[in-house]
Motif scaffolding. Structure first.
Motif, PDB file in Angstrom:
ATOM      1  N   LEU A 144       0.891  -1.098  -0.069  1.00  0.00           N
ATOM      2  CA  LEU A 144      -0.069   0.100  -0.137  1.00  0.00           C
ATOM      3  C   LEU A 144       0.810   1.311  -0.047  1.00  0.00           C
ATOM      4  N   VAL A 145       2.003   1.267   0.545  1.00  0.00           N
ATOM      5  CA  VAL A 145       2.927   2.361   0.498  1.00  0.00           C
ATOM      6  C   VAL A 145       3.380   2.575  -0.934  1.00  0.00           C
ATOM      7  N   ALA A 146       3.738   1.525  -1.527  1.00  0.00           N
ATOM      8  CA  ALA A 146       4.235   1.742  -2.739  1.00  0.00           C
ATOM      9  C   ALA A 146       2.982   2.323  -3.671  1.00  0.00           C
ATOM     10  N   ALA A 147       1.875   2.058  -3.484  1.00  0.00           N
ATOM     11  CA  ALA A 147       0.626   2.473  -4.357  1.00  0.00           C
ATOM     12  C   ALA A 147       0.551   3.922  -4.072  1.00  0.00           C
ATOM     13  N   LEU A 148       0.560   4.181  -2.683  1.00  0.00           N
ATOM     14  CA  LEU A 148       0.607   5.775  -2.430  1.00  0.00           C
ATOM     15  C   LEU A 148       1.597   6.287  -2.977  1.00  0.00           C
ATOM     16  N   ASN A 149       2.932   5.912  -3.302  1.00  0.00           N
ATOM     17  CA  ASN A 149       4.058   6.552  -3.831  1.00  0.00           C
ATOM     18  C   ASN A 149       3.687   6.859  -5.288  1.00  0.00           C
ATOM     19  N   GLU A 150       3.225   5.644  -5.988  1.00  0.00           N
ATOM     20  CA  GLU A 150       2.710   6.013  -7.174  1.00  0.00           C
ATOM     21  C   GLU A 150       1.691   7.004  -7.436  1.00  0.00           C
ATOM     22  N   MET A 151       0.612   6.938  -6.596  1.00  0.00           N
ATOM     23  CA  MET A 151      -0.145   8.085  -6.749  1.00  0.00           C
ATOM     24  C   MET A 151       0.093   9.465  -6.354  1.00  0.00           C
ATOM     25  N   LEU A 152       1.282   9.817  -5.622  1.00  0.00           N
ATOM     26  CA  LEU A 152       1.844  11.002  -5.430  1.00  0.00           C
ATOM     27  C   LEU A 152       3.080  11.443  -6.493  1.00  0.00           C
ATOM     28  N   SER A 153       3.283  10.546  -7.179  1.00  0.00           N
ATOM     29  CA  SER A 153       4.588  10.622  -8.005  1.00  0.00           C
ATOM     30  C   SER A 153       4.611  11.805  -8.871  1.00  0.00           C
ATOM     31  N   ASP A 154       3.471  11.987  -9.594  1.00  0.00           N
ATOM     32  CA  ASP A 154       3.618  13.158 -10.559  1.00  0.00           C
ATOM     33  C   ASP A 154       2.644  14.361 -10.160  1.00  0.00           C
ATOM     34  N   LYS A 155       2.388  14.468  -8.765  1.00  0.00           N
ATOM     35  CA  LYS A 155       1.409  15.750  -8.354  1.00  0.00           C
ATOM     36  C   LYS A 155       2.497  16.826  -8.237  1.00  0.00           C
ATOM     37  N   THR A 156       1.941  18.084  -8.482  1.00  0.00           N
ATOM     38  CA  THR A 156       2.558  19.412  -8.693  1.00  0.00           C
ATOM     39  C   THR A 156       1.797  20.110  -7.612  1.00  0.00           C
ATOM     40  N   LEU A 157       2.380  21.529  -7.267  1.00  0.00           N
ATOM     41  CA  LEU A 157       2.074  22.618  -6.205  1.00  0.00           C
ATOM     42  C   LEU A 157       0.333  22.616  -6.572  1.00  0.00           C
ATOM     43  N   ASP A 158      -0.010  22.821  -7.794  1.00  0.00           N
ATOM     44  CA  ASP A 158      -1.507  23.018  -8.209  1.00  0.00           C
ATOM     45  C   ASP A 158      -2.288  21.938  -7.868  1.00  0.00           C
ATOM     46  N   ASP A 159      -1.665  20.729  -7.605  1.00  0.00           N
ATOM     47  CA  ASP A 159      -2.642  19.610  -7.454  1.00  0.00           C
ATOM     48  C   ASP A 159      -2.890  19.554  -6.030  1.00  0.00           C
ATOM     49  N   TYR A 160      -1.935  19.836  -5.128  1.00  0.00           N
ATOM     50  CA  TYR A 160      -2.331  19.977  -3.623  1.00  0.00           C
ATOM     51  C   TYR A 160      -2.996  21.326  -3.352  1.00  0.00           C
ATOM     52  N   SER A 161      -2.762  22.523  -4.153  1.00  0.00           N
ATOM     53  CA  SER A 161      -3.488  23.840  -3.773  1.00  0.00           C
ATOM     54  C   SER A 161      -4.765  23.766  -4.025  1.00  0.00           C
ATOM     55  N   ASN A 162      -5.061  23.267  -5.401  1.00  0.00           N
ATOM     56  CA  ASN A 162      -6.345  23.742  -5.916  1.00  0.00           C
ATOM     57  C   ASN A 162      -7.266  22.385  -6.167  1.00  0.00           C
ATOM     58  N   ASN A 163      -6.611  21.165  -6.273  1.00  0.00           N
ATOM     59  CA  ASN A 163      -7.252  19.804  -6.385  1.00  0.00           C
ATOM     60  C   ASN A 163      -7.296  19.018  -5.357  1.00  0.00           C
ATOM     61  N   LEU A 164      -7.053  19.478  -4.263  1.00  0.00           N
ATOM     62  CA  LEU A 164      -7.079  18.375  -2.897  1.00  0.00           C
ATOM     63  C   LEU A 164      -7.758  19.500  -1.840  1.00  0.00           C
ATOM     64  N   ASN A 165      -8.680  18.835  -1.042  1.00  0.00           N
ATOM     65  CA  ASN A 165      -9.484  19.321  -0.059  1.00  0.00           C
ATOM     66  C   ASN A 165      -8.316  19.771   1.060  1.00  0.00           C
ATOM     67  N   CYS A 166      -8.697  21.282   1.203  1.00  0.00           N
ATOM     68  CA  CYS A 166      -7.527  21.769   2.199  1.00  0.00           C
ATOM     69  C   CYS A 166      -7.467  20.910   3.552  1.00  0.00           C
ATOM     70  N   TYR A 167      -8.701  20.376   3.845  1.00  0.00           N
ATOM     71  CA  TYR A 167      -8.530  19.556   5.212  1.00  0.00           C
ATOM     72  C   TYR A 167      -7.738  18.314   5.228  1.00  0.00           C
ATOM     73  N   HIS A 168      -7.290  17.779   4.126  1.00  0.00           N
ATOM     74  CA  HIS A 168      -6.597  16.798   3.999  1.00  0.00           C
ATOM     75  C   HIS A 168      -5.160  16.989   4.025  1.00  0.00           C
TER      76      HIS A 168
END
Length: 412
Positions: A144-168
């Motif tokens: 599951l850690v490897a799966a999480l790693n792959e899900m995070l691998s290509d994410k940019t600042l925009d993905d976290y600031s505009n496409n992720l709920n702030c509460y996460h």
């Protein structure tokens, strides 16, 4: 869709602002800064966890919103020390069909959600399994850690600031930190997540939604970054500015709790408790805890009162378990590398988490995972069929219109 989200956010915040205009006369009690015994806080945490788990139905985790709320409640219940093995087993049964062959969650994004909320749900799932003593690098033959790693691998600042709920943000930061050995570029990911906090902050502190700071935002997001408080000057400034804003702008009752109208808000008081206890404000935390107890239901064990007792109890649980850990010397309840152990005098103390001997699937399926045999089902369930009566009709109308958006704004 973005416009709809912004309108919903505005309406929810407007609702909160209107509610703060009512007088505080009903709160005649004086504030109490007595620090409670950790045993008392533990008991309250477990009562609240038991109440929420008595309502849990993991077969309904059909989108990111439901998954998040159910997962957070179970994680906090485990961390409180409540015996809840049967709920862990039910959760495992429910999540297995939701995973692809690599261990990634395949649930759809909720109506009011963001595209990357599923990443946070993956992190929550990992934290639950780790807290229950399972090997998250080999769960049902999936890493599951490897799966999480792959899900995070290509994410940019925009993905976290505009496409992720702030509460996460806080919980995700903690997860990346915990599992950094298995996450490529974990340092860069943490820097991006911190950058979002910096983007959403100003001279008044953290401002999650752009309408000013709220206790709900402070307590839900910022404790996940607690490891930075003494080592990162930018983050410490954000925290200190947020403290000052809270002191000068939150509406407090005479007993020190945060008001919604003329009543103590269990939600905001509990999340302010989570914030202040995490960041070294022991006296303030004690006042907020004692005020929170005034919002505990006299009829249902573990329930807290409010317009929605379930949501009030969920936030109360986060505040209580965070306080329980803080009193035991652990700043971040989401850091599963640290856990609480029982000493001979029944008090809590800090311990480095050790692997549970019962980590293979045979033990899980046999129901022998220790020490979480539950008694949660014996807790009385809530009756939330009758809403609170609002004294200001305009407030009632605005809150009704905002109801659809509040789940996104506050709880994902």
């Amino acid at each position: 869709q973005t416009s709809v989200k912004r309108i919903a956010a505005f309406m929810a915040v407007f609702c909160l602002v209107l509610s703060s205009l009512s007088p505080a006369a009903a709160n005649a009690a004086t504030s109490d800064g007595t620090v409670p015994a950790v045993e008392e806080v533990t008991r309250k945490s477990q009562e609240t966890a038991g109440y929420l788990l008595s309502l849990a139905d993991y077969s309904t985790m059909t989108d990111t919103s439901v998954f998040y709320n159910a997962s957070r409640n179970l994680f906090l219940a485990i961390r409180s020390g409540l015996e809840c093995n049967d709920k862990v087993l039910s959760y495992i049964t429910a999540i297995k069909p939701l995973l692809d062959s690599e261990g990634k969650l395949t649930i759809p994004v909720a109506k009011w959600g963001y595209a990357n909320d599923v990443i946070a749900c993956e992190a929550y799932m990992i934290n639950i399994l780790a807290a229950a003593g399972l090997d998250v690098n080999n769960f049902d033959n999936k890493n599951l850690v490897a799966a999480l790693n792959e899900m995070l691998s290509d994410k940019t600042l925009d993905d976290y600031s505009n496409n992720l709920n702030c509460y996460h943000l806080g919980m995700l930061y903690a997860a990346v930190d915990i599992y950094s050995a298995g996450i490529t570029n974990s340092s860069q990911i943490k820097e991006l997540l911190l950058s979002v906090i910096e983007q959403k902050s100003n001279e008044n502190g953290f401002d999650c939604w752009g309408f000013g700071g709220f206790a709900d935002d402070y307590g839900t997001v910022l404790p996940g970054f607690s490891s930075l408080y003494e080592v990162n000057s930018s983050f410490k400034t954000i925290i200190n500015n947020s403290k000052a804003y809270a002191d000068n702008n939150f509406i407090y009752g005479d007993n020190g709790g945060i008001l919604s109208g003329s009543e103590i808000s269990a939600n905001s008081t509990a999340l302010a408790l989570a914030f202040f206890t995490t960041f070294d404000e022991a006296e303030k935390a004690a006042v907020l805890y004692n005020a929170l107890m005034s919002a505990a239901s006299n009829d249902v064990s573990g329930q807290f009162t409010g317009y929605n007792p379930i949501l009030a109890s969920q936030d109360a649980l986060l505040g209580l378990v965070t306080y329980q850990y803080s009193l035991s010397g652990i700043a971040n309840v989401f850091d599963t590398r640290k856990t609480l152990v029982k000493t001979e005098d029944s008090s809590n103390s800090e311990s480095d988490a050790e692997p549970n001997d019962n980590t293979d699937m045979e033990d899980i399926q046999a129901g022998t995972l220790k020490p979480f045999d539950t008694s949660a089902d014996s807790v009385e369930t809530a009756d939330v069929s009758t809403p609170a009566v609002y004294t200001v009709m305009l407030l009632a109308a605005v809150c009704s219109l905002a109801a659809a958006g509040v789940q996104k704004v506050r709880k994902i």
